[in-house]
Design an enzyme around this catalytic site. Sequence first.
Site, PDB file in Angstrom:
ATOM      1  N   LYS A 157       0.812  -1.221   0.000  1.00 28.64           N
ATOM      2  CA  LYS A 157       0.000   0.000   0.000  1.00 28.64           C
ATOM      3  C   LYS A 157       0.845   1.270   0.000  1.00 28.64           C
ATOM      4  CE  LYS A 157      -4.470  -1.518   1.043  1.00 28.64           C
ATOM      5  NZ  LYS A 157      -4.449  -2.869   1.620  1.00 28.64           N
ATOM      6  N   GLU A 199     -10.044   6.530   2.819  1.00 27.48           N
ATOM      7  CA  GLU A 199     -10.953   5.540   3.397  1.00 27.48           C
ATOM      8  C   GLU A 199     -10.094   4.383   3.878  1.00 27.48           C
ATOM      9  OE1 GLU A 199     -10.007   5.462   0.332  1.00 27.48           O
ATOM     10  OE2 GLU A 199      -9.606   3.333   0.010  1.00 27.48           O
ATOM     11  N   SER A 259       1.689  -9.724  -0.790  1.00 29.65           N
ATOM     12  CA  SER A 259       1.317  -8.307  -0.724  1.00 29.65           C
ATOM     13  C   SER A 259       1.597  -7.669   0.631  1.00 29.65           C
ATOM     14  CB  SER A 259      -0.158  -8.132  -1.091  1.00 29.65           C
ATOM     15  OG  SER A 259      -0.973  -8.968  -0.290  1.00 29.65           O
TER      16      SER A 259
HETATM   17  C1  LIG Z   1      -5.291  -3.907   1.213  1.00 33.23           C
HETATM   18  C2  LIG Z   1      -4.563  -5.166   0.995  1.00 33.23           C
HETATM   19  C3  LIG Z   1      -4.883  -6.035  -0.073  1.00 33.23           C
HETATM   20  C4  LIG Z   1      -6.040  -5.805  -1.004  1.00 33.23           C
HETATM   21  O1  LIG Z   1      -5.967  -4.681  -1.814  1.00 33.23           O
HETATM   22  P1  LIG Z   1      -5.626  -4.705  -3.362  1.00 33.23           P
HETATM   23  O2  LIG Z   1      -5.955  -3.340  -3.816  1.00 33.23           O
HETATM   24  O3  LIG Z   1      -6.460  -5.757  -4.022  1.00 33.23           O
HETATM   25  O4  LIG Z   1      -4.180  -5.021  -3.477  1.00 33.23           O
HETATM   26  C5  LIG Z   1      -4.111  -7.170  -0.244  1.00 33.23           C
HETATM   27  N1  LIG Z   1      -3.079  -7.458   0.601  1.00 33.23           N
HETATM   28  C6  LIG Z   1      -2.750  -6.651   1.627  1.00 33.23           C
HETATM   29  C7  LIG Z   1      -1.616  -7.035   2.506  1.00 33.23           C
HETATM   30  C8  LIG Z   1      -3.479  -5.486   1.860  1.00 33.23           C
HETATM   31  O5  LIG Z   1      -3.149  -4.695   2.892  1.00 33.23           O
END
Ligand SMILES: *Cc1c(COP(=O)(O)O)cnc(C)c1O
Length: 398
Positions: free
Chosen positions: A89, A111, A378
Amino acid sequence: MSKNSTPGRFGAHGGQYIPETLMNAVIELEKAYVRFKDDPGFNEELTALFNEYAGRPSRLYYAGKMTKDLGGAKIYLKREDLNHTGSHKINNVLGQALLAKKMGKTRLIAETGAGQHGVATATAAALLDMECVVFMGEEDTKRQALNVYRMRLLGATVIPVTTGTATLKDAVSEAFREWTRRIDDTHYCLGSVMGPHPFPTIVRDFQAVISREIKQQILEKEGRLPDAVMACVGGGSNSIGSFYHFIEDESVRLIGCEAAGRGTDTFETAATIATGRLGIFHGMKSYFCQDEYGQIAPVYSISAGLDYPGIGPEHAYLHDTGRAEYVPVTDEEAVCAFEYLSRTEGIIPAIESAHAVAHAMKIAPSMDPDKIIVITISGRGDKDCAAIARYRGEDISE
Ligand SMILES: *Cc1c(COP(=O)(O)O)cnc(C)c1O
């Protein structure tokens, strides 16, 4: 057909379905983005923030033990969990905050659902000396008290949203309302590849650093492109970031892993491609989970980061054209993958990312050992430990 024949359109998807009062804000934002996106000074500053502050480039790690254990394709992990604040993020937030600063804005609003995007935005605001206000569904402020504390610690104001189901979609709606009320000094730092144009494009471009790095790193390590790139899909920002520089490379399979929750045959799911229909919500045309009247359906996943009832318009287009595949992954499968990666590689993934790991565990064993899979991790999973323990019937206090 070029995907950018009309700016902000991805085939039938995308667009700007917003009240007239918001048009000036998105027009101003688009102008600024066009002005700065190829500006060498802007990109130098952003790269310095990425590298020195966020810790980029993130590693592309060969998961040797997992590869050996599954006995098929070679598996690499793109380690976005190692970034500052613990997920991908920060890539988007640093980009938007810097852009807002160039536009002369002094205030960021955002948000947040689970609180991850709110924390990232509050972090960037602290660093760049900007005021920060985060809208969060009241339900979520209770479930994610630790992240509320983090945002306040970083100097942000957290506003609980009590409308609707008091969750993420209501926080998005409230942030749009606030932006309408106060455009002059405020930028709305949207958290995923969704909303009206130009957000899906801006957020994608800032997250595309993920696939730019993967490509360079895999060519260095393997001398060739991977056979598949997979990532979890909430709104779709880490996945589109992971896919983007491979879209033209037809030999690379692009696989998005959606949260099926308790199953796509139940109402407790957040798998938009598997169960959703074409609709218009939050300023864009795309696929959404809807009830029989076309109202946005309540969604559920064990993963707070994946329980958004829609998907970004570029994913909807990649699905329509067949360029990317989208597969549902259940809570149970994701929890097993969360535990598996922790034990096997000593890496605790975010429960969101564990959805992608789970799918790799399904397909890797039947692939030849000379095939290569890249999974985007992610985020890191520390935030999820209490919830997963609870899922397994163990109560630990945070
Ligand atoms: C917010 C988040 C997501 C989901 O958001 P995307 O916009 O689909 O990437 C996925 N993994 C983590 C660790 C997150 O914090």
